[in-house]
Design an enzyme around this catalytic site. Structure first.
Site, PDB file in Angstrom:
ATOM      1  N   TRP A 170       1.385  -1.130  -0.425  1.00  0.00           N
ATOM      2  CA  TRP A 170      -0.401   0.058  -0.049  1.00  0.00           C
ATOM      3  C   TRP A 170       1.174   1.213   0.293  1.00  0.00           C
ATOM      4  CZ3 TRP A 170       2.018   2.264   4.578  1.00  0.00           C
ATOM      5  CH2 TRP A 170       2.383   1.251   4.776  1.00  0.00           C
ATOM      6  N   ASN A 171       2.135   1.256   0.485  1.00  0.00           N
ATOM      7  CA  ASN A 171       2.443   3.014   0.402  1.00  0.00           C
ATOM      8  C   ASN A 171       3.052   3.247  -1.484  1.00  0.00           C
ATOM      9  OD1 ASN A 171       4.468   0.436  -0.619  1.00  0.00           O
ATOM     10  ND2 ASN A 171       6.734   1.685   0.290  1.00  0.00           N
ATOM     11  N   GLU A 268      10.680  -8.402  -2.931  1.00  0.00           N
ATOM     12  CA  GLU A 268      11.273  -6.961  -2.709  1.00  0.00           C
ATOM     13  C   GLU A 268      10.908  -6.797  -1.069  1.00  0.00           C
ATOM     14  OE1 GLU A 268      11.750  -3.728  -1.361  1.00  0.00           O
ATOM     15  OE2 GLU A 268      10.297  -2.646  -2.627  1.00  0.00           O
ATOM     16  N   CYS A 303      10.434   1.415   1.852  1.00  0.00           N
ATOM     17  CA  CYS A 303      11.410   0.210   2.204  1.00  0.00           C
ATOM     18  C   CYS A 303      12.805   0.410   2.566  1.00  0.00           C
ATOM     19  CB  CYS A 303      11.287  -1.006   1.213  1.00  0.00           C
ATOM     20  SG  CYS A 303      10.931  -0.657  -0.310  1.00  0.00           S
ATOM     21  N   GLU A 405      12.409  -2.176  10.773  1.00  0.00           N
ATOM     22  CA  GLU A 405      11.981  -2.198   9.833  1.00  0.00           C
ATOM     23  C   GLU A 405      10.918  -0.912  11.149  1.00  0.00           C
ATOM     24  OE1 GLU A 405      10.098  -3.180   6.414  1.00  0.00           O
ATOM     25  OE2 GLU A 405      11.033  -1.719   5.558  1.00  0.00           O
ATOM     26  N   LYS A 475      20.537 -10.019   1.177  1.00  0.00           N
ATOM     27  CA  LYS A 475      20.011 -10.431   2.573  1.00  0.00           C
ATOM     28  C   LYS A 475      18.176 -10.334   2.376  1.00  0.00           C
ATOM     29  CE  LYS A 475      23.287  -7.611   4.618  1.00  0.00           C
ATOM     30  NZ  LYS A 475      23.917  -7.676   5.792  1.00  0.00           N
ATOM     31  N   GLY A 478      15.331  -9.230  -0.382  1.00  0.00           N
ATOM     32  CA  GLY A 478      14.783  -9.612  -1.058  1.00  0.00           C
ATOM     33  C   GLY A 478      15.640 -10.265  -1.818  1.00  0.00           C
ATOM     34  N   GLU A 482      14.737  -5.524  -9.958  1.00  0.00           N
ATOM     35  CA  GLU A 482      13.719  -4.886 -10.168  1.00  0.00           C
ATOM     36  C   GLU A 482      13.850  -3.465 -11.217  1.00  0.00           C
ATOM     37  OE1 GLU A 482      10.284  -4.352  -7.512  1.00  0.00           O
ATOM     38  OE2 GLU A 482       9.203  -6.157  -8.783  1.00  0.00           O
TER      39      GLU A 482
HETATM   40  P1  NAI Z   1       2.117  -7.463   4.222  1.00  0.00           P
HETATM   41  O1  NAI Z   1       3.997  -8.421   3.322  1.00  0.00           O
HETATM   42  O2  NAI Z   1       1.256  -8.260   4.474  1.00  0.00           O
HETATM   43  O3  NAI Z   1       1.442  -7.409   3.070  1.00  0.00           O
HETATM   44  C1  NAI Z   1       2.055  -7.240   1.346  1.00  0.00           C
HETATM   45  C2  NAI Z   1       1.075  -7.733   0.340  1.00  0.00           C
HETATM   46  O4  NAI Z   1       0.608  -9.513   0.199  1.00  0.00           O
HETATM   47  C3  NAI Z   1      -0.505  -6.746   1.153  1.00  0.00           C
HETATM   48  O5  NAI Z   1      -1.095  -6.943  -0.337  1.00  0.00           O
HETATM   49  C4  NAI Z   1      -1.688  -8.500   1.538  1.00  0.00           C
HETATM   50  O6  NAI Z   1      -2.412  -8.647   0.571  1.00  0.00           O
HETATM   51  C5  NAI Z   1      -0.178  -9.286   0.372  1.00  0.00           C
HETATM   52  N1  NAI Z   1      -0.279 -10.772   1.650  1.00  0.00           N
HETATM   53  C6  NAI Z   1      -0.514 -11.152   2.690  1.00  0.00           C
HETATM   54  N2  NAI Z   1      -0.714 -12.260   3.031  1.00  0.00           N
HETATM   55  C7  NAI Z   1      -0.565 -13.095   2.243  1.00  0.00           C
HETATM   56  C8  NAI Z   1      -0.382 -14.445   1.555  1.00  0.00           C
HETATM   57  N3  NAI Z   1      -0.536 -15.302   3.279  1.00  0.00           N
HETATM   58  N4  NAI Z   1      -0.284 -15.179   0.783  1.00  0.00           N
HETATM   59  C9  NAI Z   1      -0.198 -14.224  -0.111  1.00  0.00           C
HETATM   60  N5  NAI Z   1      -0.286 -12.595  -0.025  1.00  0.00           N
HETATM   61  C10 NAI Z   1      -0.529 -12.315   1.717  1.00  0.00           C
HETATM   62  O7  NAI Z   1       3.193  -5.955   4.546  1.00  0.00           O
HETATM   63  P2  NAI Z   1       2.056  -5.008   5.425  1.00  0.00           P
HETATM   64  O8  NAI Z   1       0.947  -5.876   6.457  1.00  0.00           O
HETATM   65  O9  NAI Z   1       1.028  -4.401   4.495  1.00  0.00           O
HETATM   66  O10 NAI Z   1       2.864  -4.449   6.761  1.00  0.00           O
HETATM   67  C11 NAI Z   1       3.289  -4.764   7.645  1.00  0.00           C
HETATM   68  C12 NAI Z   1       5.181  -4.103   7.189  1.00  0.00           C
HETATM   69  O11 NAI Z   1       5.686  -4.862   5.674  1.00  0.00           O
HETATM   70  C13 NAI Z   1       5.608  -3.243   7.016  1.00  0.00           C
HETATM   71  O12 NAI Z   1       5.092  -2.329   8.377  1.00  0.00           O
HETATM   72  C14 NAI Z   1       6.916  -3.015   6.867  1.00  0.00           C
HETATM   73  O13 NAI Z   1       6.986  -2.839   7.844  1.00  0.00           O
HETATM   74  C15 NAI Z   1       6.478  -3.517   5.629  1.00  0.00           C
HETATM   75  N6  NAI Z   1       6.585  -3.516   4.395  1.00  0.00           N
HETATM   76  C16 NAI Z   1       7.088  -3.346   3.172  1.00  0.00           C
HETATM   77  C17 NAI Z   1       7.005  -2.762   2.439  1.00  0.00           C
HETATM   78  C18 NAI Z   1       7.800  -2.461   0.449  1.00  0.00           C
HETATM   79  O14 NAI Z   1       7.873  -1.933  -0.683  1.00  0.00           O
HETATM   80  N7  NAI Z   1       9.259  -3.567   1.105  1.00  0.00           N
HETATM   81  C19 NAI Z   1       5.313  -2.504   1.789  1.00  0.00           C
HETATM   82  C20 NAI Z   1       4.639  -2.680   2.711  1.00  0.00           C
HETATM   83  C21 NAI Z   1       5.233  -2.934   3.874  1.00  0.00           C
END
Ligand code: NAI
Ligand code: MG
Length: 503
Positions: A170-171, A268, A303, A405, A475, A478, A482
């Site tokens: 969502w970010n 990622e 991130c 994080e 590490k 990811g 991309e």
């Molecule tokens: P999340 O990783 O749970 O969600 C990201 C996506 O994965 C969403 O579309 C979600 O619906 C989907 N998802 C969740 N569980 C799944 C499953 N079992 N199988 C397949 N898809 C699944 O991240 P969340 O809960 O929104 O945020 C938690 C933490 O993750 C944040 O506090 C932050 O630290 C980190 N994060 C890192 C991001 C990045 O850009 N690398 C982006 C968003 C969150």
């Protein structure tokens, strides 16, 4: 320029509240909007007010199956379209996105709480830029001729993988989605995107806009919860590749499921990006660079946010003071107001998580929390998920705030005396996504750049991901890259060898 928050602009499609309602309760499958098969929806909330602005279709395995089957049918025809023509169509999508840039910017500001001027408009523009970049790369899907034997013609060709499942957060949902969809499509795959539950609207609108150009079924989107809608997408037998951006925890679940099908995954995941400031830096540029690096205008929900800043001791106090002053000058407020620099946290869950880190930091002996900027005064925003940016000093590498994080407007500044020690501290992390170094001694800078464990190291700048630059972490940050040509070739095609014996 809007004078009052939430004033309705003249063009009807720029009324993001009305548009959000129109987009309610829908997936986009096979070239058209469709409701969830179960008829279930979930609420989409404006984090600046707490008000529900739309309903989103709550997809499950049945919706995913419908989307993937349509995508698989469409992919067979799409793969026959010459690569350069596919690229031209993706490029054409960019023009449609540009026409709707303001509308998309308002919509994403509404559902994510990211300020329109500093973040949302920029993100919408980047979507078009990424589509143009990959749209121009169709001709690069070329193979090689291999010197095997005099009478044997041996060549390689790049073929698409089939249906790609893309799961996004969502970010920066519009940008992160486009980094996946654009190369996947140009390479001849079809795509099913599972949007993030917090921000399903703007990406859905992009999907529809691009479908005005693309053949039906090559780009589909479902919304829903992770386990109920994301997991079936990864597990679907017709999905031949998964690309995911999100948390480490969910990334591991996705990778495990993909491994059971033996399909490739790109991940990622998060970061804990160090920013290292030497006393010979260009001071003013570095202070303003720290604001950009920390992604304060995105409430630190990035991130690559520079959430641990190491400053050489002689300039440490001055740096803290100047940075605090600079963050103080940033305006927190209604994301849709042109005057706003900093909007809101995405959701109550993230709000609690970030607040938990801040409370823990404040309780740590010896720590000081410098709370910056001011809460908005507008009573319409009293339920808004605003968190004042915090600069911590007096914390060290043992603190959870330095190791984990936070994904919020929180950074920790620590002094350092020795380049080797600070390098060791910077590398002492589970993550390895990005890092930045600020110095006019490029000999030292380049040396450390080579030894930092990160996918992206920048000296005297700290930009977000850019089209044409390889992007991705090492590490726990990811797997795979991309944003670049190599990302398209390596992650969205396979190399087939064809041999012709002419003897
Ligand atoms: P999340 O990783 O749970 O969600 C990201 C996506 O994965 C969403 O579309 C979600 O619906 C989907 N998802 C969740 N569980 C799944 C499953 N079992 N199988 C397949 N898809 C699944 O991240 P969340 O809960 O929104 O945020 C938690 C933490 O993750 C944040 O506090 C932050 O630290 C980190 N994060 C890192 C991001 C990045 O850009 N690398 C982006 C968003 C969150
Ligand atoms: Mg989660």
């Amino acid at each position: 320029m809007l004078e009052t928050p939430h004033a309705t602009p003249s063009a009807p499609e720029l009324d993001c509240f009305a548009l959000a309602k129109q987009l309610s309760g829908l997936h986009f499958i096979g070239g058209r909007y469709v409701p969830a098969l179960s008829g279930k929806n979930f609420a989409v909330v404006n984090p600046a007010t707490g008000a529900e602005v739309a309903q989103a279709a709550e997809g499950d395995a049945a919706d995913v199956d419908a989307a993937v089957r349509d995508a698989a049918r469409a992919q067979k025809e799409w793969a026959k379209v010459p690569a350069r023509k596919r690229g031209a169509l993706v490029h054409q999508c960019a023009a449609v996105i540009r026409e709707h840039q303001e509308e998309l910017a308002r919509l994403i500001a509404l559902e994510t709480g990211k300020a329109l001027r500093t973040e949302s408009r920029v993100e919408a523009g980047t979507v078009a830029d990424i589509l143009e970049f990959f749209g121009g790369l169709g001709s690069e899907l070329k193979g090689e001729s291999v010197p095997f034997a005099p009478n044997v013609l041996s060549v390689t060709v790049r073929e698409p993988l089939g249906v790609v499942g893309a799961i996004i957060p969502w970010n920066v949902p519009m940008l992160l989605m486009t980094l996946k969809v654009a190369p996947a499509l140009v390479a001849g795959n079809s795509v099913v995107v599972k949007s993030a539950e917090e921000a399903p609207l703007a990406v859905l609108r992009i999907c529809e806009l691009m479908n005005r150009v693309l053949p039906a079924g090559v780009f589909n989107m479902v919304s829903g919860m992770g386990p109920e809608c994301g997991a079936p997408l990864v597990e679907h037998p017709l999905v031949r590749k998964v690309t995911f951006t999100g948390s480490v925890e969910t990334g591991k679940i996705v990778a495990k499921a993909a491994s059971q099908k033996l399909i490739p995954v790109t991940l990622e995941l998060g970061g804990k990006s160090p920013m290292i400031v030497f006393q010979d830096c260009d001071f003013a540029k570095t202070v303003s660079g720290a604001l950009t690096s920390m992604r304060f205008t995105r409430q630190g929900q990035s991130c690559t946010a520079a959430s641990r800043i190491y400053v050489e001791r002689p300039i440490f106090q001055q740096f803290v003071d100047e940075m605090k002053k600079a963050v103080d000058a940033m305006v927190m407020g209604d994301p849709l107001d042109e005057k706003t620099d900093i909007g809101t946290i995405i959701s109550e869950g993230q709000f609690e998580k970030v607040q938990g880190f801040i409370d823990e930091g404040k309780k740590t002996a010896g720590a000081t929390a410098h709370e910056c900027s001011a809460m908005p005064k507008d009573s319409a925003l009293k339920k808004g998920l605003f968190i004042r940016p915090v600069i911590f000093t007096g914390l060290d590498g043992n603190s959870r705030l330095v190791r984990e994080e936070i994904f919020g407007p929180v950074t920790v500044i620590q002094p350092f005396d020795d380049a080797e020690k600070v390098l060791a501290e910077a590398n002492d992390s589970e993550y390895g996504l990005a890092a930045s170094l600020w110095t006019n001694n490029l000999k030292v800078g380049l040396d450390l750049a080579h030894r930092l464990e990160a996918g992206l190291v920048q000296i005297n700048q700290n930009l977000v991901v850019q089209a044409n630059l390889s992007y991705g972490g090492v590490k726990s940050s990811g797997l795979g890259k991309e944003a670049s040509l190599e990302a398209m070739l390596e992650h969205f095609t396979h190399k087939k060898t064809i041999m012709v014996n002419m003897a």
